[in-house]
Motif scaffolding. Sequence first.
Motif, short mmCIF file in Angstrom:
data_model
loop_
_atom_site.label_atom_id
_atom_site.label_comp_id
_atom_site.label_asym_id
_atom_site.label_seq_id
_atom_site.Cartn_x
_atom_site.Cartn_y
_atom_site.Cartn_z
N ILE A 86 0.83 -1.21 0.00
CA ILE A 86 0.00 0.00 0.00
C ILE A 86 0.87 1.26 0.00
N ASP A 87 1.98 1.20 0.74
CA ASP A 87 2.83 2.38 0.89
C ASP A 87 3.84 2.44 -0.25
N ILE A 88 3.80 3.51 -1.04
CA ILE A 88 4.70 3.64 -2.18
C ILE A 88 5.74 4.75 -1.94
N GLY A 89 6.05 5.02 -0.68
CA GLY A 89 7.09 6.00 -0.37
C GLY A 89 8.38 5.64 -1.09
N PRO A 90 9.01 6.57 -1.82
CA PRO A 90 10.16 6.23 -2.65
C PRO A 90 11.42 5.92 -1.87
N VAL A 91 11.59 6.52 -0.70
CA VAL A 91 12.79 6.30 0.12
C VAL A 91 12.39 5.82 1.50
N PHE A 92 11.49 6.56 2.14
CA PHE A 92 10.98 6.22 3.46
C PHE A 92 9.47 6.01 3.36
N PRO A 93 8.89 5.20 4.24
CA PRO A 93 7.44 5.01 4.20
C PRO A 93 6.69 6.28 4.55
N GLY A 94 5.40 6.32 4.14
CA GLY A 94 4.57 7.47 4.48
C GLY A 94 3.68 7.95 3.36
N ASP A 95 3.76 7.30 2.19
CA ASP A 95 2.96 7.71 1.04
C ASP A 95 2.01 6.59 0.63
N PRO A 96 0.81 6.52 1.24
CA PRO A 96 -0.13 5.47 0.86
C PRO A 96 -0.65 5.70 -0.56
N LEU A 97 -0.79 4.60 -1.29
CA LEU A 97 -1.34 4.69 -2.65
C LEU A 97 -2.74 5.28 -2.61
N MET A 98 -3.54 4.82 -1.65
CA MET A 98 -4.88 5.35 -1.41
C MET A 98 -5.17 5.29 0.08
N VAL A 99 -6.04 6.16 0.55
CA VAL A 99 -6.47 6.17 1.95
C VAL A 99 -7.84 5.52 2.03
N GLY A 100 -7.99 4.57 2.94
CA GLY A 100 -9.23 3.82 3.02
C GLY A 100 -10.09 4.17 4.22
N LEU A 101 -11.20 3.46 4.34
CA LEU A 101 -12.12 3.64 5.45
C LEU A 101 -11.39 3.40 6.77
N GLY A 102 -11.51 4.36 7.70
CA GLY A 102 -10.84 4.24 8.99
C GLY A 102 -9.42 4.80 8.99
N ASP A 103 -8.89 5.13 7.81
CA ASP A 103 -7.54 5.70 7.72
C ASP A 103 -7.58 7.21 7.95
N THR A 104 -6.43 7.76 8.18
CA THR A 104 -6.31 9.20 8.40
C THR A 104 -5.89 9.91 7.13
N VAL A 105 -6.68 10.88 6.73
CA VAL A 105 -6.33 11.76 5.61
C VAL A 105 -5.32 12.78 6.11
N GLU A 106 -4.25 13.00 5.31
CA GLU A 106 -3.17 13.89 5.74
C GLU A 106 -3.09 15.18 4.94
N PHE A 107 -3.86 15.28 3.83
CA PHE A 107 -3.89 16.56 3.11
C PHE A 107 -5.12 16.62 2.22
N HIS A 108 -5.53 17.82 1.92
CA HIS A 108 -6.69 18.07 1.07
C HIS A 108 -6.30 17.74 -0.38
N GLY A 109 -6.89 16.65 -0.90
CA GLY A 109 -6.53 16.21 -2.24
C GLY A 109 -5.90 14.84 -2.27
N GLN A 110 -5.89 14.13 -1.14
CA GLN A 110 -5.32 12.80 -1.07
C GLN A 110 -6.26 11.80 -1.75
N VAL A 111 -5.70 10.79 -2.42
CA VAL A 111 -6.49 9.84 -3.18
C VAL A 111 -7.21 8.87 -2.24
N LEU A 112 -8.55 8.73 -2.47
CA LEU A 112 -9.37 7.82 -1.68
C LEU A 112 -9.77 6.58 -2.46
N PHE A 113 -10.01 6.73 -3.76
CA PHE A 113 -10.44 5.61 -4.58
C PHE A 113 -10.15 5.96 -6.04
N ALA A 114 -10.34 4.96 -6.90
CA ALA A 114 -10.16 5.18 -8.34
C ALA A 114 -11.26 4.46 -9.09
#
Length: 778
Positions: A86-114
């Motif tokens: 799920i985490d596609i951080g290029p060097v360190f973790p922290g970049d989820p591909l998508m944020v799901g139900l129960g997850d924490t959104v970290e910025f306005h514009g984060q991907v929830l679904f496709a």
Amino acid sequence: MGKSASENTPPVGAAGQVIAHESAAKHVSGEAVYIDDMMAPQGTLHAYVGLSSVAHGVVSSMSLAAVRNAPGVVDVITRDDVPGIIDIGPVFPGDPLMVGLGDTVEFHGQVLFAVAATSYAEARRAARLAKIEYTQLPACLSIEDGLAAKNFVRPAHYQRRGDARSALPKAPHRLQGELQIGGQEQMYLEGQASLCIPEEDGGMLVYSSTQNPTEGQKLVAEVLGVDLHQVTVDTRRMGGAFGGKETNANQWACIAAILARRTGRAVKLRLARADDMRATGKRHHFLSRYDVGFDDKGQIEALDLMLAGGCGMSPDLSDAIVDRAMFHSDNAYFLPEVEIAGHRVKTHTVSNTAFRGFGGPQGMVAIEDIIDAIARDRGLDPLDVRKHNLYTAKGNRNTTHYGQLLEQEVLPLLIERLEKTSDYRARRKSICAFNASNQVLRRGLALTPVKFGISFTVQHLNQAGALIHVYTDGSIQLNHGGTEMGQGLYTKVAQVVAEELQVDIEHIRCTATRTDKVPNTSPTAASSGSDINGMAALAAARKIRRRLTNFACEHFAVSQEAIQFSRNCITVGDRKFSFADFVNLAYHQRISLSATGFYRTPKIHYDRETATGRPFYYFANGAAVSEVLVDTLTGEYRVERVDICHDVGKSLNPAIDIGQIEGGFIQGMGWLTSEELAWDDSGRLATVGPATYKIPAIGDTPPIFNVELLPDSPNAEATIFRSKAVGEPPLMLAISVWSAISDAVASLADYRVHPKLDTPATPERVLMACEALRQGST
């Protein structure tokens, strides 16, 4: 026996010659094929993404029924549908591909679904039908708030020489100050785009607008849960990138690949400009705070500098970016006693990422602000203060604060040359007279230098590979790990091969960058594209030339001295063959006409524990003089003249290099003057298109724009034909524009007060700086 004139004629397009960009005609005619132009397979689906509408909060409910039932929709995926990581951080973790139900959104514009649908319009309309609810959490939106809360994406790093804090009280003069340095949107012409085509046996062919095909290959494979050899990434060209497609291209390729795997159909994902700007990273904004001590001539004796980078919600590349800001916080100046702190501040905004200069510009702006402040305090011409502080071998003032020796002293002579060719002193005198007699309009002038380190600061990225095929008709196919984003890399590397094999460049075709041709490539970034890929291609070409030479020696029983490569010909003793005839002969004698080449940059190293080493193979240098006219009653201004002298070593292609200098300068000018990113109180980006985000237009180009390549300045290091990198360094030349605006404003206080002028220096900020000086405020 003398050579004929034709034998002395170099091949057309060999290294050092002025030739057009290999795709120039296609760019202007519209024939150049980008991802969205490709002939996609029949039945290709179009994907789009749903983005969060809060800056910080927990996803409490996610209803996608309306999305699934929308016209044309074939598939909808969420985090739970990802088969691999799920985490596609290029060097360190922290970049989820998508944020799901129960997850924490970290910025306005984060991907929830496709969603994938039968048309682009249907997919985009469907994505808007989702009903999402959040439990909102407090959002940290500024560097100051992040510092106060001690929110960081990575630990701080420190570089020290001597004892700055003990030296500061002993200095004859001392100043403190701070500067806000704004971010910047990459604003590439071609937005983020990917086309994924499923292949047999679980394979996936990915066409991606990316600077980093290998990283894209790795992450697509890991998201799909397959081996890397099942994924091939192909990148023929990008319509601009500027760092915004070094890591940020990966997310869209991964999402399209999942949908392609699930549906068994090709899937294309292309973001609209507004969503592209909301969902992708920008240049880091920075906060600089300093305490500097100096003597009567303005020579720095001690500096305590804090640089805080606004990283956004995740590490991404921020560790290396803040490091590079720290490396370049000296710019061209020797700092005898110095302490530099670099903080990686977390905010609930999109994760900031690579941008041309990769942190270096922010570090340079910080020190140039300090130099200008010192000059105003001492009542000196800022150029004289700059010259007093330059690195020089005299007095052993030629080692950086991180311990790297400057082995080629270029800037003192370059600045002296530019000072004369731009008529700096006479213009300074004329401008002072003009300002003394004008209450409203004020002119400003500044000459600022650039010293920019060339290499990836992450050591293992300093490597490249290449593959060359010579066919029996003498035509050549070239492939290497670098990507073409308009900067002319394909052209330059082809020129290297043309030079080595002594063939006209029209016989060489540079094919799309592909992970199944050259594996394990580094991103095309850090201004190292020509350096490392050119050397790898040269190594491959030399293998082939050596084979042909050895074959000629054996087949014709001659010495190597009897063999000469000249324009499209190979001479063996008194026999002369066309290049095509000779390689055909070699083929019939079973000589391999294909070769790989590899290069790794020598000498570089850096120890983070001691904060010392040689992180850069060499330094690129330049300087610019900018003149501006400012209306002090409105804050409006225009750039009237720019003079640049830039060192590119022994140029591989002077025309392309000058084009890079001009383009880099204008982009840097936009960053420092008009390109203002703005978020509202909810953390929503408000500047999401050219109507609200103002990049420079052709009318902003200085009417007098003189660019010179420093003559007779081959690289002291054994780079590709002794050239120097030209991708990123010219952007920092535009600091002269911002400094010139500050100079014009300072004239309101007889040049004795340094204006507070954060970047970008928009007319509003310029006006406020003018009013502050008029009212006697600092």
